[in-house]
Scaffold this motif. Structure first.
Motif, PDB file in Angstrom:
ATOM      1  N   VAL A  62     -22.042  35.331   2.863  1.00 48.05           N
ATOM      2  CA  VAL A  62     -22.135  33.871   2.918  1.00 48.05           C
ATOM      3  C   VAL A  62     -20.741  33.264   2.771  1.00 48.05           C
ATOM      4  N   LEU A  63     -20.654  31.963   2.983  1.00 43.84           N
ATOM      5  CA  LEU A  63     -19.385  31.252   2.864  1.00 43.84           C
ATOM      6  C   LEU A  63     -19.240  30.682   1.462  1.00 43.84           C
ATOM      7  N   HIS A  64     -18.154  31.074   0.792  1.00 41.57           N
ATOM      8  CA  HIS A  64     -17.819  30.555  -0.532  1.00 41.57           C
ATOM      9  C   HIS A  64     -16.661  29.564  -0.385  1.00 41.57           C
ATOM     10  N   TRP A  65     -16.714  28.489  -1.234  1.00 34.15           N
ATOM     11  CA  TRP A  65     -15.604  27.535  -1.201  1.00 34.15           C
ATOM     12  C   TRP A  65     -15.594  26.755  -2.515  1.00 34.15           C
ATOM     13  N   HIS A  66     -15.151  27.410  -3.588  1.00 30.42           N
ATOM     14  CA  HIS A  66     -15.208  26.748  -4.894  1.00 30.42           C
ATOM     15  C   HIS A  66     -14.191  27.371  -5.837  1.00 30.42           C
ATOM     16  N   SER A  67     -13.859  26.627  -6.892  1.00 32.56           N
ATOM     17  CA  SER A  67     -13.065  27.158  -8.000  1.00 32.56           C
ATOM     18  C   SER A  67     -13.767  26.962  -9.340  1.00 32.56           C
ATOM     19  N   ASP A  68     -14.714  26.035  -9.432  1.00 34.89           N
ATOM     20  CA  ASP A  68     -15.520  25.842 -10.637  1.00 34.89           C
ATOM     21  C   ASP A  68     -16.835  26.604 -10.502  1.00 34.89           C
ATOM     22  N   SER A  69     -17.475  26.828 -11.637  1.00 30.72           N
ATOM     23  CA  SER A  69     -18.810  27.435 -11.633  1.00 30.72           C
ATOM     24  C   SER A  69     -19.605  26.816 -12.769  1.00 30.72           C
ATOM     25  N   VAL A  70     -20.871  27.175 -12.854  1.00 32.59           N
ATOM     26  CA  VAL A  70     -21.728  26.615 -13.893  1.00 32.59           C
ATOM     27  C   VAL A  70     -22.550  27.743 -14.496  1.00 32.59           C
ATOM     28  N   GLY A  71     -22.909  27.570 -15.768  1.00 38.43           N
ATOM     29  CA  GLY A  71     -23.754  28.551 -16.424  1.00 38.43           C
ATOM     30  C   GLY A  71     -25.198  28.450 -15.972  1.00 38.43           C
ATOM     31  N   LEU A  72     -26.007  29.366 -16.462  1.00 35.94           N
ATOM     32  CA  LEU A  72     -27.431  29.378 -16.134  1.00 35.94           C
ATOM     33  C   LEU A  72     -28.178  28.498 -17.122  1.00 35.94           C
ATOM     34  N   PRO A  73     -28.885  27.479 -16.647  1.00 34.31           N
ATOM     35  CA  PRO A  73     -29.642  26.638 -17.578  1.00 34.31           C
ATOM     36  C   PRO A  73     -30.712  27.438 -18.315  1.00 34.31           C
ATOM     37  N   VAL A  74     -30.998  27.044 -19.537  1.00 37.67           N
ATOM     38  CA  VAL A  74     -32.059  27.689 -20.312  1.00 37.67           C
ATOM     39  C   VAL A  74     -33.377  27.565 -19.556  1.00 37.67           C
ATOM     40  N   GLY A  75     -34.056  28.686 -19.394  1.00 35.23           N
ATOM     41  CA  GLY A  75     -35.343  28.699 -18.711  1.00 35.23           C
ATOM     42  C   GLY A  75     -35.268  28.882 -17.217  1.00 35.23           C
ATOM     43  N   VAL A 124     -26.338  22.285  -3.476  1.00 38.46           N
ATOM     44  CA  VAL A 124     -25.357  23.211  -2.906  1.00 38.46           C
ATOM     45  C   VAL A 124     -23.973  22.959  -3.514  1.00 38.46           C
ATOM     46  N   CYS A 125     -23.329  24.018  -4.015  1.00 42.71           N
ATOM     47  CA  CYS A 125     -21.956  24.009  -4.508  1.00 42.71           C
ATOM     48  C   CYS A 125     -21.785  22.974  -5.627  1.00 42.71           C
ATOM     49  N   LEU A 126     -21.042  21.897  -5.427  1.00 40.84           N
ATOM     50  CA  LEU A 126     -20.980  20.851  -6.446  1.00 40.84           C
ATOM     51  C   LEU A 126     -22.383  20.407  -6.826  1.00 40.84           C
ATOM     52  N   GLY A 127     -23.272  20.327  -5.847  1.00 36.55           N
ATOM     53  CA  GLY A 127     -24.652  19.948  -6.135  1.00 36.55           C
ATOM     54  C   GLY A 127     -25.295  20.875  -7.144  1.00 36.55           C
ATOM     55  N   MET A 128     -25.068  22.198  -7.023  1.00 35.55           N
ATOM     56  CA  MET A 128     -25.620  23.136  -7.988  1.00 35.55           C
ATOM     57  C   MET A 128     -25.010  22.929  -9.356  1.00 35.55           C
ATOM     58  N   GLN A 129     -23.714  22.636  -9.399  1.00 34.42           N
ATOM     59  CA  GLN A 129     -23.071  22.389 -10.688  1.00 34.42           C
ATOM     60  C   GLN A 129     -23.644  21.141 -11.352  1.00 34.42           C
ATOM     61  N   LEU A 130     -23.882  20.092 -10.573  1.00 29.56           N
ATOM     62  CA  LEU A 130     -24.510  18.886 -11.109  1.00 29.56           C
ATOM     63  C   LEU A 130     -25.921  19.185 -11.620  1.00 29.56           C
ATOM     64  N   LEU A 131     -26.660  19.989 -10.867  1.00 32.66           N
ATOM     65  CA  LEU A 131     -28.009  20.376 -11.289  1.00 32.66           C
ATOM     66  C   LEU A 131     -27.950  21.163 -12.588  1.00 32.66           C
ATOM     67  N   GLY A 132     -27.020  22.130 -12.670  1.00 34.38           N
ATOM     68  CA  GLY A 132     -26.897  22.907 -13.890  1.00 34.38           C
ATOM     69  C   GLY A 132     -26.567  22.045 -15.094  1.00 34.38           C
ATOM     70  N   LEU A 133     -25.609  21.132 -14.940  1.00 40.77           N
ATOM     71  CA  LEU A 133     -25.262  20.226 -16.039  1.00 40.77           C
ATOM     72  C   LEU A 133     -26.457  19.349 -16.417  1.00 40.77           C
ATOM     73  N   HIS A 160     -17.783  25.470 -15.953  1.00 30.74           N
ATOM     74  CA  HIS A 160     -16.611  26.310 -16.213  1.00 30.74           C
ATOM     75  C   HIS A 160     -15.580  25.990 -15.131  1.00 30.74           C
ATOM     76  N   ARG A 161     -14.556  25.272 -15.511  1.00 25.71           N
ATOM     77  CA  ARG A 161     -13.530  24.854 -14.549  1.00 25.71           C
ATOM     78  C   ARG A 161     -12.555  25.992 -14.264  1.00 25.71           C
ATOM     79  N   ARG A 162     -12.196  26.105 -12.992  1.00 27.14           N
ATOM     80  CA  ARG A 162     -11.168  27.051 -12.522  1.00 27.14           C
ATOM     81  C   ARG A 162     -11.423  28.474 -13.056  1.00 27.14           C
ATOM     82  N   THR A 163     -12.659  28.908 -12.936  1.00 21.12           N
ATOM     83  CA  THR A 163     -13.025  30.212 -13.494  1.00 21.12           C
ATOM     84  C   THR A 163     -12.940  31.342 -12.477  1.00 21.12           C
ATOM     85  N   GLY A 164     -12.552  31.049 -11.276  1.00 23.56           N
ATOM     86  CA  GLY A 164     -12.447  32.099 -10.268  1.00 23.56           C
ATOM     87  C   GLY A 164     -12.652  31.509  -8.889  1.00 23.56           C
ATOM     88  N   THR A 165     -11.566  31.340  -8.176  1.00 30.15           N
ATOM     89  CA  THR A 165     -11.660  30.744  -6.849  1.00 30.15           C
ATOM     90  C   THR A 165     -12.231  31.743  -5.854  1.00 30.15           C
TER      91      THR A 165
END
Length: 230
Positions: free
Chosen positions: A132-145, A86-95, A102-107
């Protein structure tokens, strides 16, 4: 039954409604500032849940434990261990799966809809365009596959599925009590003025009565995959 490992990054960002919906033992760990954390072996776990936090998902210098979390997540996907991130967790998973942060790509802070663009047994419980509830300023791309599951104009990747792992950029784990805690926590609400805080609070009163039971159904479906692993 083997426990579910819950990785947290801030005391106010716990698993919320996820934990009681799992119907499984839960082990909560916070390791982000530990350079060489001893995380459980995958064969000792029935699943992994990774929660949010204010730090950047690639800030290994400031929070060296994040690297260990990413390694664990990559290994979990390879081993077909159920993961909910969830949130940061998804970004960690994506990385962990090779995507870019993508830092500060849209709060996005507050309640708003997401467009669900693909079927998923867990996310599907929320409906086709849930608010849903949003609370972020970073995002992550879609992993290959990986499969893109949900999107908004500001954040094209709001949810994805990669094998046994589901990533959610938004926060379906939050109930009224957790939202009140966030709005009273300086780290969370510093960038909001009093009027914005009241809008988020009022929107919570409107949307959470529908969102919470739907989210609990989603988490229960994730719990079924956890119990199947045993």
């Amino acid at each position: 039954m083997r426990p579910v490992l819950v990785l947290t990054h801030a005391p106010h960002e716990g698993p919320g409604r996820i934990a009681p919906a799992l119907d499984a033992p839960v082990q909560v760990r916070t390791v982000l500032d530990v350079a060489d954390p001893r995380l459980p072996a995958l064969d000792a776990l029935s699943g992994i849940v990774v929660m949010g936090g204010q730090m950047d998902a690639d800030d290994d210098r400031g929070h060296p434990g994040l690297a260990a979390e990413r390694r664990l997540l990559a290994a979990a996907v390879d081993a077909d261990v159920p993961v909910l991130a969830v949130c940061l967790g998804m970004q960690l998973l994506g990385l962990a799966l090779g995507a870019h942060l993508h830092r500060r790509t849209g709060t996005e802070i507050g309640f708003g809809p997401v467009d669900v663009v693909a079927d998923d047994p867990v996310l599907g419980a929320l409906g086709v365009r849930p608010t849903v509830l949003h609370w972020h300023s970073d995002s992550v791309g879609l992993p290959v596959g990986a499969t893109l599951l949900a999107s908004t104009a500001a954040t094209p990747v709001q949810a994805f599925r990669a094998g046994s792992a589901l990533g959610l950029q938004f926060h379906p784990e939050v109930d009224v009590g957790m939202l009140d805690l966030w709005l009273a926590t300086r780290d969370m609400a510093d960038d909001l003025d009093a009027d914005e805080i009241e809008v988020v609070r009022a929107d919570g009163a409107t949307h959470l009565p529908t969102l919470v039971p739907a989210a609990e159904k989603a988490f229960a479906t994730f719990g079924e995959s956890v119990r199947a692993r045993g």
